[in-house]
Scaffold this motif. Structure first.
Motif, mmCIF file in Angstrom:
data_model
loop_
_atom_site.group_PDB
_atom_site.id
_atom_site.type_symbol
_atom_site.label_atom_id
_atom_site.label_comp_id
_atom_site.label_asym_id
_atom_site.label_seq_id
_atom_site.Cartn_x
_atom_site.Cartn_y
_atom_site.Cartn_z
ATOM 1 N N VAL A 29 3.074 -0.396 4.743
ATOM 2 C CA VAL A 29 1.566 -0.940 4.971
ATOM 3 C C VAL A 29 1.391 -1.919 3.947
ATOM 4 O O VAL A 29 1.664 -1.762 2.774
ATOM 5 N N VAL A 37 -4.215 -6.114 7.164
ATOM 6 C CA VAL A 37 -3.312 -4.978 6.872
ATOM 7 C C VAL A 37 -2.185 -5.754 7.940
ATOM 8 O O VAL A 37 -2.496 -6.057 8.897
ATOM 9 N N ILE A 49 0.752 -1.393 -0.037
ATOM 10 C CA ILE A 49 0.118 0.035 -0.056
ATOM 11 C C ILE A 49 0.813 1.436 -0.050
ATOM 12 O O ILE A 49 0.763 2.007 -0.655
ATOM 13 N N GLY A 50 1.779 1.139 0.852
ATOM 14 C CA GLY A 50 2.848 2.333 0.888
ATOM 15 C C GLY A 50 3.873 2.445 2.272
ATOM 16 O O GLY A 50 3.297 1.646 3.144
ATOM 17 N N MET A 51 4.432 3.649 2.225
ATOM 18 C CA MET A 51 5.224 3.449 3.409
ATOM 19 C C MET A 51 4.836 4.898 4.343
ATOM 20 O O MET A 51 4.283 5.856 3.636
ATOM 21 N N THR A 52 5.178 4.709 5.538
ATOM 22 C CA THR A 52 4.816 5.930 6.409
ATOM 23 C C THR A 52 5.739 5.883 7.757
ATOM 24 O O THR A 52 6.500 4.922 7.527
ATOM 25 N N ARG A 53 5.470 6.346 8.603
ATOM 26 C CA ARG A 53 6.466 6.258 9.876
ATOM 27 C C ARG A 53 5.409 6.459 11.125
ATOM 28 O O ARG A 53 4.379 7.081 11.097
ATOM 29 N N ILE A 54 5.679 5.318 12.028
ATOM 30 C CA ILE A 54 4.988 5.417 13.165
ATOM 31 C C ILE A 54 5.932 5.503 14.431
ATOM 32 O O ILE A 54 7.104 5.477 14.367
ATOM 33 N N VAL A 71 1.669 -4.259 9.147
ATOM 34 C CA VAL A 71 2.507 -3.378 9.129
ATOM 35 C C VAL A 71 3.928 -3.882 9.376
ATOM 36 O O VAL A 71 3.994 -4.506 10.436
#
Lengths: 209, 115
Positions: free
Chosen positions: A29, A189, A12-17, A191
């Motif tokens: 994700v 999903v 789905i894509g990347m992000t930051r947590i 992560v």
């Protein structure tokens, strides 16, 4: 060939947590499963043990008749992606059974993720293999060329496997030992920590270890 | 809603005051030493504010014992306890990297509203 069950997924894509201690983690994700068992393969019949699974529902009107006939036994429609997972005992699974993320993975697990890397087209040796190249200025006549590719009269040929310009990317890549940071079963999903091969919406095979 | 946006929404913090480059701020940072936790205050001039969702950050510069110190804080990090706005500065650009080359009187920033 790993004899471990896994799932198919889509990047789905990347992000930051942020963890509770405040550590920022780069995450990818992945929409993962549910995968439907379409066929069981056994040593007796096919020569090896495996289950064939489908992922990403496809309208039956979009598939051809043989493909629909193959998926009919499962009774869950047809799928865009059909792959196999080697398992030691296919009899644990039933045709038509849905495998969800929580059936296979749990938070903290280490997995391997296989995908198709982004295609880069025809590339030179500097980008493709990280050759240094020469300087661009100060009268240099050697910029991004590969340089000498071998000896002269003997052996009078280029040795096999010589790294030369060519097509780069769009090949199968496995990223090993990826940690699962979070699972959201209601959205199917996963992560995971760090990146995974391929572009967004690309197909991924996720293997348990 | 997209799952990605949803995950970002859960990780983003909305309790930050409205500040911009040139402002002086106090950043309260949680420091974990062994198993003790304390709050340290870093006060300085905002030389850069990077917009974004979970990746937004701020770079604060101060002069500490005659040495310029810059720290970059992720705005959504739970390590940042809070950010206090001390004063607003009047500057004409959004990235105040030129302050790195200035010192003393030249590195002052005019306060907003005072001509």
């Amino acid at each position: 060939m790993p004899k471990k069950i896994g799932l198919l997924g889509k990047k789905i894509g990347m992000t930051r947590i942020y963890s509770e201690e405040g550590v920022a983690i780069a995450v990818t994700v992945i929409e993962s499963g549910p995968c439907v068992v379409l066929q069981k393969k056994t040593v007796a019949k096919e020569g090896y043990n495996a289950i064939q699974v489908g992922f990403d529902a496809k309208k039956e009107s979009r598939a051809n008749k043989p493909a629909n006939g193959h998926a009919k036994a499962a009774g869950k429609g047809n799928f865009y992606h059909i792959k196999e997972f080697r398992v030691s005992d296919p009899e644990q699974y039933q045709v038509g059974q849905e495998i969800h993320v929580t059936d296979v993975f749990k938070v903290g697990d280490i997995i391997d993720v296989t995908g198709t890397s982004k295609g880069r087209g025809f590339q030179g040796v500097v980008k493709r293999y990280g050759f240094k190249g020469g300087r661009m200025t100060h009268g240099s006549m050697f910029h991004r060329a590969p340089g000498s590719i071998g000896c002269s009269a003997w052996p009078s040929r280029v040795i096999k496997g010589k790294r030369l310009p060519g097509h780069m990317g769009a090949s199968q890549v496995t990223k090993k030992s990826v940690t699962i940071v979070d699972i959201r079963p209601e959205q199917n999903v996963l992560v995971v920590k760090g990146g995974v091969p391929g572009a967004k919406q690309g197909l991924l095979q996720i293997f348990t270890k | 809603m997209n799952v990605l946006e949803q995950i970002e929404k859960e990780n983003i913090r909305h309790d930050m005051p409205d500040f911009r480059a040139g402002d002086t701020v106090k950043v309260h940072i949680r420091i974990i030493e062994g198993n003790k936790e304390r709050v340290q205050i870093f006060q300085g001039v905002v030389i850069r504010r990077r917009r974004g969702t979970v990746g937004a950050s701020v770079t604060v510069r101060k002069i500490s014992h005659g040495v310029g110190v810059e720290k970059t804080f992720p705005l959504s990090s739970p390590r940042v306890e809070k950010i206090e706005l001390v004063s607003q500065g009047r500057v004409r650009r959004s990235r105040l990297y030129y302050l790195r080359d200035l010192k003393g009187k030249a590195a002052r920033i005019r306060e907003k509203g005072i001509s």
